[in-house]
Design a protein around this motif. Structure first.
Motif, PDB file in Angstrom:
ATOM      1  N   GLU A   1      -5.309   6.474  15.829  1.00  0.00           N
ATOM      2  CA  GLU A   1      -4.682   5.158  15.776  1.00  0.00           C
ATOM      3  C   GLU A   1      -5.716   4.098  16.122  1.00  0.00           C
ATOM      4  O   GLU A   1      -6.579   4.295  16.978  1.00  0.00           O
ATOM      5  N   GLN A   2      -5.613   2.947  15.466  1.00  0.00           N
ATOM      6  CA  GLN A   2      -6.542   1.859  15.743  1.00  0.00           C
ATOM      7  C   GLN A   2      -6.013   1.014  16.889  1.00  0.00           C
ATOM      8  O   GLN A   2      -4.809   0.828  17.037  1.00  0.00           O
TER       9      GLN A   2
ATOM     10  N   PRO B   1     -13.709  -2.520  -8.391  1.00  0.00           N
ATOM     11  CA  PRO B   1     -14.412  -3.248  -9.444  1.00  0.00           C
ATOM     12  C   PRO B   1     -15.408  -2.361 -10.178  1.00  0.00           C
ATOM     13  O   PRO B   1     -16.168  -1.619  -9.575  1.00  0.00           O
ATOM     14  N   GLY B   2     -15.338  -2.443 -11.500  1.00  0.00           N
ATOM     15  CA  GLY B   2     -16.227  -1.652 -12.328  1.00  0.00           C
ATOM     16  C   GLY B   2     -15.756  -0.236 -12.538  1.00  0.00           C
ATOM     17  O   GLY B   2     -16.382   0.539 -13.264  1.00  0.00           O
ATOM     18  N   THR B   3     -14.645   0.160 -11.877  1.00  0.00           N
ATOM     19  CA  THR B   3     -14.157   1.538 -12.001  1.00  0.00           C
ATOM     20  C   THR B   3     -12.748   1.587 -12.561  1.00  0.00           C
ATOM     21  O   THR B   3     -12.498   2.212 -13.580  1.00  0.00           O
ATOM     22  N   GLY B   4     -11.799   0.935 -11.902  1.00  0.00           N
ATOM     23  CA  GLY B   4     -10.428   0.975 -12.398  1.00  0.00           C
ATOM     24  C   GLY B   4      -9.439   0.531 -11.347  1.00  0.00           C
ATOM     25  O   GLY B   4      -9.791   0.082 -10.253  1.00  0.00           O
ATOM     26  N   ARG B   5      -8.178   0.663 -11.710  1.00  0.00           N
ATOM     27  CA  ARG B   5      -7.058   0.286 -10.847  1.00  0.00           C
ATOM     28  C   ARG B   5      -6.218   1.533 -10.610  1.00  0.00           C
ATOM     29  O   ARG B   5      -5.809   2.210 -11.557  1.00  0.00           O
ATOM     30  N   PHE B   6      -5.927   1.864  -9.342  1.00  0.00           N
ATOM     31  CA  PHE B   6      -5.331   3.139  -8.989  1.00  0.00           C
ATOM     32  C   PHE B   6      -4.074   2.944  -8.146  1.00  0.00           C
ATOM     33  O   PHE B   6      -4.029   2.065  -7.280  1.00  0.00           O
ATOM     34  N   ARG B   7      -3.081   3.788  -8.385  1.00  0.00           N
ATOM     35  CA  ARG B   7      -1.858   3.773  -7.585  1.00  0.00           C
ATOM     36  C   ARG B   7      -2.158   4.347  -6.211  1.00  0.00           C
ATOM     37  O   ARG B   7      -2.772   5.404  -6.086  1.00  0.00           O
ATOM     38  N   VAL B   8      -1.725   3.684  -5.182  1.00  0.00           N
ATOM     39  CA  VAL B   8      -1.889   4.186  -3.815  1.00  0.00           C
ATOM     40  C   VAL B   8      -0.625   4.940  -3.436  1.00  0.00           C
ATOM     41  O   VAL B   8       0.455   4.367  -3.356  1.00  0.00           O
ATOM     42  N   GLN B   9      -0.782   6.256  -3.229  1.00  0.00           N
ATOM     43  CA  GLN B   9       0.335   7.092  -2.823  1.00  0.00           C
ATOM     44  C   GLN B   9      -0.082   7.915  -1.616  1.00  0.00           C
ATOM     45  O   GLN B   9      -1.266   7.980  -1.260  1.00  0.00           O
ATOM     46  N   LEU B  10       0.869   8.564  -1.011  1.00  0.00           N
ATOM     47  CA  LEU B  10       0.569   9.359   0.172  1.00  0.00           C
ATOM     48  C   LEU B  10      -0.309  10.545  -0.232  1.00  0.00           C
ATOM     49  O   LEU B  10       0.121  11.417  -0.995  1.00  0.00           O
ATOM     50  N   GLY B  11      -1.534  10.547   0.251  1.00  0.00           N
ATOM     51  CA  GLY B  11      -2.460  11.629  -0.065  1.00  0.00           C
ATOM     52  C   GLY B  11      -3.204  11.450  -1.369  1.00  0.00           C
ATOM     53  O   GLY B  11      -4.014  12.301  -1.738  1.00  0.00           O
ATOM     54  N   VAL B  12      -2.937  10.348  -2.081  1.00  0.00           N
ATOM     55  CA  VAL B  12      -3.593  10.113  -3.370  1.00  0.00           C
ATOM     56  C   VAL B  12      -4.114   8.675  -3.408  1.00  0.00           C
ATOM     57  O   VAL B  12      -3.350   7.736  -3.171  1.00  0.00           O
ATOM     58  N   ASN B  13      -5.410   8.515  -3.685  1.00  0.00           N
ATOM     59  CA  ASN B  13      -6.032   7.179  -3.809  1.00  0.00           C
ATOM     60  C   ASN B  13      -5.833   6.334  -2.555  1.00  0.00           C
ATOM     61  O   ASN B  13      -5.637   5.121  -2.642  1.00  0.00           O
ATOM     62  N   MET B  14      -5.883   6.958  -1.381  1.00  0.00           N
ATOM     63  CA  MET B  14      -5.649   6.222  -0.141  1.00  0.00           C
ATOM     64  C   MET B  14      -6.955   5.609   0.365  1.00  0.00           C
ATOM     65  O   MET B  14      -7.892   6.333   0.712  1.00  0.00           O
ATOM     66  N   PRO B  15      -7.047   4.263   0.417  1.00  0.00           N
ATOM     67  CA  PRO B  15      -8.252   3.638   0.963  1.00  0.00           C
ATOM     68  C   PRO B  15      -8.304   3.794   2.478  1.00  0.00           C
ATOM     69  O   PRO B  15      -7.277   3.769   3.156  1.00  0.00           O
TER      70      PRO B  15
ATOM     71  N   PHE C   1     -11.259   8.703  10.409  1.00  0.00           N
ATOM     72  CA  PHE C   1     -10.824   7.820   9.334  1.00  0.00           C
ATOM     73  C   PHE C   1      -9.742   6.870   9.847  1.00  0.00           C
ATOM     74  O   PHE C   1      -8.751   7.302  10.426  1.00  0.00           O
ATOM     75  N   HIS C   2      -9.969   5.597   9.601  1.00  0.00           N
ATOM     76  CA  HIS C   2      -8.977   4.582   9.941  1.00  0.00           C
ATOM     77  C   HIS C   2      -8.248   4.173   8.669  1.00  0.00           C
ATOM     78  O   HIS C   2      -8.873   3.746   7.696  1.00  0.00           O
ATOM     79  N   VAL C   3      -6.928   4.309   8.686  1.00  0.00           N
ATOM     80  CA  VAL C   3      -6.112   3.894   7.553  1.00  0.00           C
ATOM     81  C   VAL C   3      -5.109   2.859   8.026  1.00  0.00           C
ATOM     82  O   VAL C   3      -4.855   2.707   9.232  1.00  0.00           O
ATOM     83  N   ASP C   4      -4.557   2.132   7.082  1.00  0.00           N
ATOM     84  CA  ASP C   4      -3.567   1.111   7.398  1.00  0.00           C
ATOM     85  C   ASP C   4      -2.415   1.737   8.189  1.00  0.00           C
ATOM     86  O   ASP C   4      -1.987   2.862   7.897  1.00  0.00           O
ATOM     87  N   LYS C   5      -1.925   1.059   9.207  1.00  0.00           N
ATOM     88  CA  LYS C   5      -0.939   1.651  10.121  1.00  0.00           C
ATOM     89  C   LYS C   5       0.299   2.190   9.404  1.00  0.00           C
ATOM     90  O   LYS C   5       0.740   3.310   9.700  1.00  0.00           O
ATOM     91  N   PRO C   6       0.923   1.447   8.471  1.00  0.00           N
ATOM     92  CA  PRO C   6       2.082   2.028   7.785  1.00  0.00           C
ATOM     93  C   PRO C   6       1.737   3.311   7.031  1.00  0.00           C
ATOM     94  O   PRO C   6       2.557   4.236   6.958  1.00  0.00           O
ATOM     95  N   TRP C   7       0.535   3.367   6.485  1.00  0.00           N
ATOM     96  CA  TRP C   7       0.128   4.576   5.779  1.00  0.00           C
ATOM     97  C   TRP C   7      -0.061   5.736   6.750  1.00  0.00           C
ATOM     98  O   TRP C   7       0.323   6.868   6.461  1.00  0.00           O
ATOM     99  N   ARG C   8      -0.664   5.460   7.883  1.00  0.00           N
ATOM    100  CA  ARG C   8      -0.855   6.525   8.875  1.00  0.00           C
ATOM    101  C   ARG C   8       0.492   7.033   9.380  1.00  0.00           C
ATOM    102  O   ARG C   8       0.702   8.245   9.517  1.00  0.00           O
TER     103      ARG C   8
END
Length: 767
Positions: A765-766, A671-685, A561-568
């Motif tokens: 890491e990417q 889109p079509g689902t909702g808007r979610f808070r991005v937190q550490l370990g929760v709703n992380m794209p 899984f590749h995640v945004d660097k600050p999130w990783r």
């Protein structure tokens, strides 16, 4: 105007009122009473019965627009039974209460759509039947004017969907029978096939025992339909749109709306395609993928969908030569349709245990909540910091009477857990309603490897787990340090504990519970779950045991899984801190529980194609809805706005910042689902890359790497196992047969290092 006397003795006369309204009819003294006509200045007319100045009895109302009502009125309101004719030609006949459709009734819309069924406060609610002008029908449950609950949709082409529904869309377990004779049994999510299912081609043996699908059977539908017809013949019919928003008769009329804008059903997959147009009634193999026309035809396929997109398909087996295949398929369907949980009902083995738990939590939370909030003290910890109470069936001076069995209740460290609930913004009333409300708890159908039994609150915010005595001792021992850790690091990934309790039943049997937050309480469907320890010995799942509810293990993981660097960076900072804490408490055998929600997949042609493009599923229209926005991979990230997002089951710390959004706190928009808070370990794209079939096999075609947009949920669980004498012995014995570094039972320091190293390979890491 003429004045006279009627046969009833009432005075009959006509008056023009000061406001210009006109009344002609009977009076009792100075007020209208009996039969009379009333005309408002705007032209609205009522003629019918009156009772001491109020329209009461039978009457007719005519509006200047041409709409009319003929039926019962009471106290100046439409109330009883009657017929309403709309200016557009629509017709409602049925029950009313206080100017609103309420009870049984039928509505014929201007376009000839018809609804027959129950109404509540102007909207369909309960059991009802909707028939579109083109002949398509829905028979089943309604709530607030939308298909909600169990029901069957039948299209004019012969396709039938027998499913659970939510807000007008198929949502839950169900089965679809196509006119061709094919059948699909699986799961729907907001109107789209989502998850694992079984596809039966025409001529294959379909499981006959589908009651566990929680869907209405054909027999139920025919019975309901005939019952509905009887109600129609009895005059107990009804309609589908709220008619008035005010209480007064003269403002009653509003143009009724149909359920849908056309003759197509209100079942949409957000792409404009309806079920009756489903192109997936043929297996993927008919397109030249797997099936060879020169061999026996495969009739049954295992499928997996993600947001309506078919991503995998494999033959289940031939009908011929497999005498038990039908039975096996039926058993598989029962397991999947029943799901991993069952609601506890009266007579269930856990019924009285559930009642006792709810009574005890309601008592202790109610007792501790009024106490002023304060910092915890040393005497708030330990086994002696407790609340004890006896709950006899007949009740006592301190406890209410109840219908369960007599039991003793013990609540450990109530002030500590009260502060922990406050720390994570859990309201005491919400906590009690979630666990102790009118709804029953749900029990996992199969207990964990440890023998513990898990329960879920009906809203799935909280998990309740039974504990062994040794686990309870470890939890109470580590509780002071645990409290300080979660207070210092609000983004901790360690399990959130909200209460520890013990029930003692007749005969001395003791059952210990811990209440925890549910990491997977989300509107999004979790397609894959993994329990990751970092070890390899025994860390795979037998393929014949895998279904959509299975929690997979380390060697089953085929993605990185590749995640945004600050999130990783933030993720591994927190993982390191949590592991240091667990190591200081001599804890091993903990796991990273990883939940993955897949978005509709696509295969990227180039590494740069993640920009705003048709493949991302985010249109220009979606982007225009938001001011501050950016795109990360196939996701839409927008600047966080408090109060606009869908939160989790409990707040788990501060929000993380995204480099793609200028290091701002962001929300994830699906889109079509909702808007979610991005937190550490929760709703992380994240971006998932499939690198192998599993950890033991290479990818067959490494040149065509599969990539998916995913949303991740993760947390550290099972933190109540110390590295004690038995674990030292286990390590020594297994080391004689296996690589010492591959087994789970190692010393806390080695376990922590291996755990972090393995997760770093899962989240590389990417470049």
């Amino acid at each position: 105007m003429a004045t006279g006397e009627t046969s009833t003795g009432n005075i009959q006369r006509g008056n023009t009122l000061p406001n210009g309204d006109i009344y002609v009819g009977n009076f009792a003294g100075l007020v209208p009473h009996g039969f009379g006509k009333y005309m408002w200045t705007d032209g609205t007319l009522y003629y019918g019965e009156w009772d001491t100045s109020k329209m009461t009895g039978r009457g007719v109302i005519q509006w200047p627009s041409g709409a009319s009502y003929d039926g019962d009125v009471c106290g100046g309101f439409i109330d009883g039974t009657g017929t309403f004719k709309g200016v557009d030609g629509s017709l409602y006949k049925g029950s009313w209460r206080m100017n609103k459709k309420h009870g049984m009734g039928t509505m014929v819309y201007a376009n000839s759509d018809t609804y027959e069924g129950f109404w509540n406060e102007g909207l369909p609610e309960g059991f009802g039947k909707y028939t579109w002008a083109n002949g398509s029908t829905y028979i089943g449950s309604w709530k607030s004017g939308k298909m909600n609950g169990r029901g069957v949709m039948k299209w004019t082409n012969g396709d039938t969907l027998d499913c659970n529904w939510l807000n007008g869309l198929a949502h839950g377990k169900g089965f679809c029978k196509y006119a061709s004779g094919a059948c699909y049994i699986g799961t729907w999510d907001r109107g789209l096939k989502d998850g694992h299912g079984m596809f039966y081609q025409p001529g294959s043996k379909i499981p006959c025992n589908l009651e566990v699908s929680e869907c209405v059977t054909d027999h139920d539908v025919s019975s309901a339909s005939s019952s509905g017809n009887e109600n129609v013949n009895s005059g107990l019919l009804f309609l589908l749109q709220k008619l008035c928003n005010t209480w007064r008769i003269r403002n009653l009329f509003h143009r009724p709306r149909r359920i849908s804008n056309g003759t197509a059903p209100v079942f949409d997959d957000n792409s404009g395609n309806h079920l009756s147009e489903d192109s997936s009634t043929e297996p993927l193999t008919t397109g030249g993928c797997l099936q060879d026309s020169g061999v026996d035809k495969v009739l049954v396929y295992e499928r997996e969908y993600v947001q309506g997109v078919l991503i995998s398909e494999k033959p289940k087996g031939h009908d011929s030569g497999m005498p038990d295949s039908g039975k096996t398929q039926e058993h598989t369907w029962q397991k999947q349709a029943g799901g991993p949980m069952e609601t506890i009902y009266k007579g269930h083995r856990s019924y009285y245990l559930m009642l006792n738990l709810q009574l005890g939590i309601r008592y202790t939370v109610g007792k501790i909540t009024p106490v002023p909030l304060r910092e915890v003290r040393s005497n708030d910890f330990g086994p002696r910091a407790r609340i004890r109470m006896y709950f006899p069936c007949e009740g006592s001076q301190y406890t209410p009477p109840h219908c369960s069995v007599n039991f003793f209740w013990k609540d450990y460290c109530p002030m500590v857990f009260r502060n922990l609930r406050e720390m994570f913004h859990i309201d005491a009333a919400d906590y009690m309603m979630s666990i102790c409300g009118d709804d029953s708890l749900k029990e996992l159908s199969s207990p964990g490897k440890s023998g513990s039994i898990f329960y879920l609150s009906q809203d799935e915010r909280f998990v309740i787990k039974t504990l062994r005595k040794t686990e309870l001792k470890i939890l109470l021992k580590m509780l002071p340090k645990y409290y300080n850790h979660v207070r210092a690091y609000d983004n901790t990934l360690i399990t959130k504990f909200f209460g520890v309790h013990r029930i003692t039943l007749k005969g001395g049997r003791k059952v210990r519970f811990v209440v925890m937050g549910n990491m997977f309480c989300t509107e999004l469907r979790i397609h894959r779950k993994y329990d990751l320890k970092g070890s390899t010995q025994g860390r795979s799942t037998k393929k014949q045991n895998i279904n959509e509810n299975t929690t997979l293990k380390d060697l089953d993981l085929s993605y990185v899984f590749h995640v945004d660097k600050p999130w990783r960076d933030a993720l591994f900072r927190q993982i390191s801190l949590d592991c240091m804490f667990l190591e200081s408490q001599s804890i091993i055998d903990y796991s990273m529980l990883l939940g993955i929600h897949f978005r509709a997949p696509y295969h990227l042609k180039t590494s740069s194609s993640h920009q705003n493009s048709p493949e991302t599923g985010i249109s220009d229209t979606d982007l225009l809805q938001y001011g501050e926005k950016s795109s990360w991979k196939g996701f839409l990230l927008v600047a966080h706005e408090p109060g606009t997002t869908v939160g989790g089951s409990h707040i788990r710390g501060s929000m993380v910042r995204a480099s793609e959004a200028g290091y701002e706190e962001v929300d994830l928009v699906l889109p079509g689902t909702g808007r979610f808070r991005v937190q550490l370990g929760v709703n992380m794209p994240a971006r998932a890359l499939k690198v192998c079939e599993d950890m033991n096999t290479e990818l067959k075609n490494p040149d065509s790497i599969e990539e998916y947009d995913v949303v991740l949920y993760l947390g550290i669980i099972d933190i109540l196992q110390e590295y004690n004498v038995s674990k030292r012995v286990e390590h020594a014995v297994k080391s004689l047969k296996f690589d010492p570094l591959s087994i789970s039972a190692v010393d806390p320091s080695s376990y922590s290092k291996r755990f972090v190293k393995f997760l770093e390979s899962v989240f590389p890491e990417q470049d």
